[in-house]
Design a protein around this motif. Structure first.
Motif, PDB file in Angstrom:
ATOM      1  N   ALA A 219       0.823  -1.204   0.000  1.00 29.17           N
ATOM      2  CA  ALA A 219       0.000   0.000   0.000  1.00 29.17           C
ATOM      3  C   ALA A 219       0.861   1.259   0.000  1.00 29.17           C
ATOM      4  O   ALA A 219       0.586   2.221  -0.727  1.00 29.17           O
ATOM      5  N   THR A 223       1.078   3.906  -3.157  1.00 29.95           N
ATOM      6  CA  THR A 223       0.672   5.286  -2.883  1.00 29.95           C
ATOM      7  C   THR A 223       1.819   6.253  -3.133  1.00 29.95           C
ATOM      8  O   THR A 223       1.637   7.318  -3.751  1.00 29.95           O
ATOM      9  N   VAL A 333      -6.672   0.478   2.397  1.00 22.65           N
ATOM     10  CA  VAL A 333      -6.183   1.535   1.508  1.00 22.65           C
ATOM     11  C   VAL A 333      -6.479   1.127   0.071  1.00 22.65           C
ATOM     12  O   VAL A 333      -6.139   0.016  -0.346  1.00 22.65           O
ATOM     13  N   THR A 334      -7.112   2.045  -0.680  1.00 27.13           N
ATOM     14  CA  THR A 334      -7.400   1.813  -2.092  1.00 27.13           C
ATOM     15  C   THR A 334      -6.680   2.880  -2.905  1.00 27.13           C
ATOM     16  O   THR A 334      -6.863   4.079  -2.665  1.00 27.13           O
ATOM     17  N   SER A 340      -6.669  -2.577  -3.817  1.00 29.81           N
ATOM     18  CA  SER A 340      -7.363  -2.230  -2.577  1.00 29.81           C
ATOM     19  C   SER A 340      -6.885  -3.231  -1.541  1.00 29.81           C
ATOM     20  O   SER A 340      -7.166  -4.424  -1.643  1.00 29.81           O
TER      21      SER A 340
END
Length: 489
Positions: A219, A223, A333-334, A340
């Protein structure tokens, strides 16, 4: 907010609080004190009188009588906002169904409220008897069925053998889930001695939760890849920051990124507005001046704990594109149209992400370039009708780190959004559920929990009448150090 239970550390020796020893009522009273509840909001009724006697007997517990159950629930909601957990005690069915609306509101806001109901005599279960305060059926589960949809755990305590386990499980679940729980206690049980209550209860130990390491790493990498290649990324904070207990990690991430910080309307009060990167409220077409332009023109945005309902999205009209969005929920968290990842907890994620970001202040500089300060309201002339902008100019001047604002549903939502909160100034409102009259009881509860704050309650006249006539203790509790402002002008 501070809750006095052990989390991820060796449990401390049993507390030395004293109460009626060896009874269910004494055990419950001690448990409430242990988790940080020193005030319980109640409405006496024949099913809970013996239990209330035991709560009164606890020296560290203050019983506050309310004039109806709805206000007791609202007060417990306000108390939980300031203290981290709240509690109310009502009577069977006629009281339980009355407090239900307040508990539903607490559920929508992610507040751990312990709702305790004095239940039927344990000897009445299974007898096919019809009891008063019910709808006239021998089925005692109507109240329980209603609470199942607005609480995260329900305990029906009608025997002493497993009462200890049921009460402890309910309270610990409320703390872990940050949601209300329902505890029904048979009216004949609180005063009966039982061996399971013969010693001081061992303090709660809530093991810390940690993210899946591989999921967290994935994640953060995805990100960071999206944000680091963006030219003008922004941060938008949502209301689930509170539930995730991630406010400290949010600031760590914000400081490392250099991005401008906006808030969704329901997150007001959760992010320090004196932060140099704070730009205001993102609320689509009704955003703070220039904030909508900065957020919607960004090529990447990270929303931390958002709820995209019809209110916060202005009728689902936000110009937010999924491919540019990182949606950070308390445990998921997507990233854009990509992965996701579940079992990734918000605080862990934000702290880890802070270490992977390149500092980028482009969007903040864009905001500063187009920003024009708000005009100063015209001076109020003698005998002129009071205008809202003049009123809020004076309210703004009253705010400090020693104050807190409680904003009622309706016009106060919009007017209070324009206030700039000084450091440590509290702010509470109920945007998801939006129950009119909520703020009257909530002000009582918040003021009781945060005695160091001067509470400024902004309440429309209609909403005030919904709750005030049933809660005359409100004025007595607030005399001398609280302020009520009627905004229906």
């Amino acid at each position: 907010m501070e809750v006095n239970y052990a989390v991820g550390a060796a449990a401390q020796p049993p507390s030395t609080v004293s109460s009626t020893s060896g009874t269910l009522g004494g055990h419950l009273a001690r448990r409430l004190v242990q988790i940080g509840v020193n005030d319980v909001f109640s409405v006496p009724g024949d099913f809970n009188l013996t239990l209330l006697d035991h709560l009164i007997a606890e020296p560290s517990l203050n019983l506050i009588g309310c004039c109806n159950e709805l206000n007791a629930g609202y007060a417990a909601d306000g108390y939980a906002r300031a203290k981290g957990v709240g509690a109310c005690v009502v009577t069977f069915t006629v009281g339980g169904l009355s407090v239900l609306n307040a508990i539903a509101g607490a559920y929508s806001e992610g507040l751990p409220v312990i709702c305790i109901v004095g239940g039927p005599n344990s000897n009445d279960y299974g007898t096919n008897r019809i009891l008063h305060h019910t709808i006239g059926l021998p089925d005692f589960t109507q109240e329980l069925q209603c609470f199942r949809t607005v609480t995260c755990f329900q305990a029906v305590v009608n025997n002493l053998e497993d009462a200890h386990e049921q009460i402890d499980t309910a309270i610990s679940t409320a703390l872990k889930e940050s949601k209300p729980v329902y505890i029904s206690i048979s009216c004949n049980l609180p005063a009966i001695p039982h061996p399971t209550f013969s010693r001081e209860p061992v303090p709660f130990f809530l093991p810390p939760i940690s993210s899946n390491p591989l999921g967290l790493e994935a994640a953060v990498d995805e990100t960071a890849k999206l944000l680091n290649k963006a030219v003008k990324p922004v941060i938008v904070a949502g209301c689930k920051l509170r539930v995730a207990k991630a406010q400290k990690a949010f600031l760590e991430f914000a400081n490392a990124s250099g991005y401008p910080i906006a808030i969704m309307p329901s997150a007001k009060g959760l992010v320090p507005e004196h932060h140099p990167n704070f730009i205001g409220t993102y609320w689509g077409a009704v955003s703070t001046n220039f904030v909508g332009e900065i957020v919607e023109s960004a090529d990447a945005y990270i929303f931390v704990g958002p709820i995209f309902n019809d209110y916060s999205s202005v009728g689902y009209s936000l110009l937010i594109k999924k491919e540019k969005l990182v949606n950070v929920q308390p445990n998921r968290v997507t990233v854009g149209n990509g992965p996701s990842l579940g079992w990734v907890f918000m605080a862990d994620f934000l702290s880890a992400l802070a270490k992977k970001l390149k500092k980028n202040s482009t969007a903040l500089e864009n905001y500063q370039r187009i920003f024009v300060p708000s005009g100063v309201p015209l001076k109020y002339e003698k005998d002129e009708p009071l205008r809202v902008n003049i009123l809020f100019k004076h309210i703004q001047e009253m705010l400090s780190g020693d104050t807190a604002v409680i904003a009622e549903t309706g016009d106060s939502w919009f007017n209070c959004q324009k206030l700039r909160l000084p450091e440590n100034c509290g702010y509470e409102f109920q945007m998801q559920y939006g129950s009119i009259g909520w703020s009257v009881g909530a002000t009582l509860g918040y003021a009781q929990a945060a005695k160091d704050k001067r509470v400024i309650a902004c309440i429309g006249d209609g909403s005030f009448q919904v709750s005030y006539n049933a809660c005359p203790l409100f004025v007595n509790a607030l005399t001398g150090y609280k302020l009520y402002l009627d905004l229906n002008i």
